[in-house]
Design an enzyme around this catalytic site. Structure first.
Site, PDB file in Angstrom:
ATOM      1  N   SER A 214       2.029 105.652  66.775  1.00 48.18           N
ATOM      2  CA  SER A 214       0.923 105.733  65.820  1.00 48.18           C
ATOM      3  C   SER A 214      -0.461 105.664  66.463  1.00 48.18           C
ATOM      4  O   SER A 214      -1.423 106.139  65.893  1.00 48.18           O
ATOM      5  CB  SER A 214       1.055 104.619  64.786  1.00 48.18           C
ATOM      6  OG  SER A 214       1.040 103.364  65.426  1.00 48.18           O
ATOM      7  N   HIS A 242       5.731 107.325  60.953  1.00 51.27           N
ATOM      8  CA  HIS A 242       4.673 108.337  61.053  1.00 51.27           C
ATOM      9  C   HIS A 242       5.267 109.738  61.157  1.00 51.27           C
ATOM     10  O   HIS A 242       4.712 110.608  61.830  1.00 51.27           O
ATOM     11  CB  HIS A 242       3.746 108.019  62.235  1.00 51.27           C
ATOM     12  CG  HIS A 242       2.976 106.764  62.005  1.00 51.27           C
ATOM     13  ND1 HIS A 242       1.804 106.719  61.263  1.00 51.27           N
ATOM     14  CD2 HIS A 242       3.246 105.480  62.359  1.00 51.27           C
ATOM     15  CE1 HIS A 242       1.380 105.472  61.201  1.00 51.27           C
ATOM     16  NE2 HIS A 242       2.225 104.699  61.848  1.00 51.27           N
ATOM     17  N   LYS A 274       3.566 104.755  53.571  1.00 52.95           N
ATOM     18  CA  LYS A 274       2.605 105.684  54.187  1.00 52.95           C
ATOM     19  C   LYS A 274       2.672 107.017  53.428  1.00 52.95           C
ATOM     20  O   LYS A 274       2.100 107.123  52.356  1.00 52.95           O
ATOM     21  CB  LYS A 274       2.890 105.826  55.688  1.00 52.95           C
ATOM     22  CG  LYS A 274       2.784 104.465  56.429  1.00 52.95           C
ATOM     23  CD  LYS A 274       2.789 104.623  57.920  1.00 52.95           C
ATOM     24  CE  LYS A 274       3.011 103.307  58.652  1.00 52.95           C
ATOM     25  NZ  LYS A 274       2.024 102.266  58.407  1.00 52.95           N
TER      26      LYS A 274
HETATM   27  N1  PLP Z   1       6.707 100.951  62.209  1.00 51.24           N
HETATM   28  C1  PLP Z   1       5.613 101.674  62.504  1.00 51.24           C
HETATM   29  C2  PLP Z   1       5.670 102.679  63.620  1.00 51.24           C
HETATM   30  C3  PLP Z   1       4.422 101.489  61.775  1.00 51.24           C
HETATM   31  O1  PLP Z   1       3.322 102.185  62.064  1.00 51.24           O
HETATM   32  C4  PLP Z   1       4.421 100.528  60.729  1.00 51.24           C
HETATM   33  C5  PLP Z   1       3.185 100.264  59.946  1.00 51.24           C
HETATM   34  O2  PLP Z   1       2.112 100.154  60.439  1.00 51.24           O
HETATM   35  C6  PLP Z   1       5.588  99.814  60.464  1.00 51.24           C
HETATM   36  C7  PLP Z   1       6.715 100.038  61.223  1.00 51.24           C
HETATM   37  C8  PLP Z   1       5.645  98.806  59.353  1.00 51.24           C
HETATM   38  O3  PLP Z   1       5.710  99.500  58.134  1.00 51.24           O
HETATM   39  P1  PLP Z   1       5.461  98.730  56.753  1.00 51.24           P
HETATM   40  O4  PLP Z   1       4.010  98.882  56.465  1.00 51.24           O
HETATM   41  O5  PLP Z   1       6.334  99.410  55.770  1.00 51.24           O
HETATM   42  O6  PLP Z   1       5.841  97.321  56.987  1.00 51.24           O
END
Ligand code: PLP
Length: 428
Positions: A214, A242, A274
């Site tokens: 990300s 993402h 997201k």
């Molecule tokens: N994994 C990745 C790559 C993320 O970017 C995020 C959120 O920022 C998460 C996991 C966590 O997702 P959630 O917001 O559903 O807890």
């Protein structure tokens, strides 16, 4: 006056008569005063280092155009994970309202006690169908899905191999498990192979990577990872937060982006917070035995409240839209191509691969903050990222493209970048 009045009987840090000085509007306990000093030192240190994260307050719903406190006019939003522009889509919002009426605000229960409704089961089926997997399990977030998985799947007889730049929630999840752990250099297949050789004798081996990273907008080399997995008899896990819904021709994610068969990757975790409506929630999808085991044992699933019905219904509506059309993924890709090529032509360095996460590389942390401020003055809402979120010296503005951005809005944003870039000497 209240401060010098007789001692009050309640105290936020303890009970009366336990040696505390007075608190709640009076005096602090020694412990609380010491704690506050320590915390204040931490906070001031962050401000001095320029790593303090300010929160802009948004006074409208999420969308391409938003209202931000302190701004006279609406601004164009280029920093949400709202990749499909569905967070405030009328049909998605309506589905949430209908569910609120029909199923209530929440379950007041975890799933296995009295917290599973028909809509939870339906959403789990849709998720599995979308990813062409056997089953799926919902969590309150993908953070929870990542926290719940590894501890349950892997034992000391097993080994986990994790990309060095994996998301914090994966790192935390892996910390909880008792498997042998190896971290391979970011996207480095020689290093992954060396680590696989070191754990050749493990009962199960799991390679763990973000599908898309990300901060950099770059993509895991999935075909090579899968080839190594085959060679060393390992399994592959990807975090698709993402990617799901918009990456790959029909939004199926990183597997599809590389033209791999659905199912090539063994386990997928992703978020509903997201692209998929943006409310909240996460999931694991994969083999049915794994999903059943997680339902029995995964701690964030067993010991945390069920996803609220409006959240479930909004995500479910998003899957209906996606299962009915692939147009969203094409739209976000076209705008991404346009932004990346115009910005590169203008002289900016845009990191990552051809993904809607477009990090405009600036290097200096303060420059990134000033740049973002000047963009906001021009009606474009973007955020500067600096250490510790990204390595020192690699500060950037992370632009994120959405299917809802029109070409005109993309062009306007590029124009603002050019003006500010020239003002600040980033481009000529
Ligand atoms: N994994 C990745 C790559 C993320 O970017 C995020 C959120 O920022 C998460 C996991 C966590 O997702 P959630 O917001 O559903 O807890």
């Amino acid at each position: 006056m209240f401060l010098s009045a007789a001692p009050r009987t309640a105290c936020v840090f303890g009970f009366p008569g336990q040696g505390f000085l007075k608190c709640i509007g009076t005096r602090l306990s020694h412990a609380q005063a010491a704690c506050r000093d320590i915390l204040q030192g931490e906070l001031e240190g962050m401000k001095a280092a320029g790593t303090w994260k300010y929160e802009h307050v948004i006074t409208s719903k999420q969308g391409v155009t938003i209202r931000v406190e302190g701004q006279q006019a609406s601004v164009l939003n280029f920093c949400a994970n709202n990749y499909l522009g569905l967070s405030s889509h009328p049909e998605v919002v309506q589905a949430g309202k209908d569910a609120l009426d029909k199923y209530g605000a929440g379950l007041s229960s975890v799933r296995f006690i009295c917290g599973t409704q028909t809509i939870h089961k339906e959403l789990e089926e849709k998720i599995a169908k979308f990813h062409s997997r056997e089953d799926s399990i919902l969590y309150a977030s993908c953070f929870d899905a990542n926290a719940g998985l590894f501890e349950i799947l892997l034992t000391p007889q097993d080994a986990v191999l994790s990309d060095a730049l994996n998301h914090a929630s994966i790192i935390d999840g892996i910390r909880l498990c008792k498997a042998r752990k190896a971290k391979y250099q970011h996207k480095n297949m020689q290093d992954l192979e060396a680590k696989l050789q070191e754990v050749k004798d493990a009962r199960m081996k799991l390679i763990v990577t973000d599908g898309v990273f990300s901060m950099d907008g770059n993509v895991a080399p999935l075909p090579e990872i899968c080839a190594l997995a085959e060679k060393y008899n390992a399994m592959v896990f990807i975090d698709e937060c993402h990617a799901t819904g918009f990456f790959g021709k029909t939004g199926r994610g990183t597997e599809e982006h590389f033209g791999l068969q659905p199912g090539k990757v063994d386990i997928i975790n992703s978020t509903l917070g997201k692209a998929l409506g943006g409310a909240a929630g996460g999931y694991t999808t994969g083999p049915k035995e794994l999903i059943s085991l997680l339902r029995q044992r995964a701690r964030p699933y067993l010991f945390s409240n069920s996803l609220p019905p409006p959240v479930v219904a909004c995500a479910s509506k998003v899957f209906d839209l996606l299962l009915g059309s692939s147009g969203y993924a094409e739209k976000v890709q076209a705008s991404t191509d346009r932004f990346r090529s115009q910005m590169t032509d203008a002289g900016f360095i845009i990191a990552g691969e051809n993904h809607p996460i477009c990090p405009v590389m600036l290097g200096d942390a303060r420059l990134a903050t000033v740049f973002a401020d000047q963009m906001l003055e021009r009606g474009i809402f973007v955020i500067g990222f600096s250490f510790p979120v990204v390595p020192k010296g690699t500060a950037r503005i992370r632009v994120q493209i959405s299917a809802s951005h029109t070409f005109e809005e993309v062009d306007r944003t590029v124009e603002a970048f050019k003006q500010v870039g020239k003002n600040l000497g980033v481009i000529n």
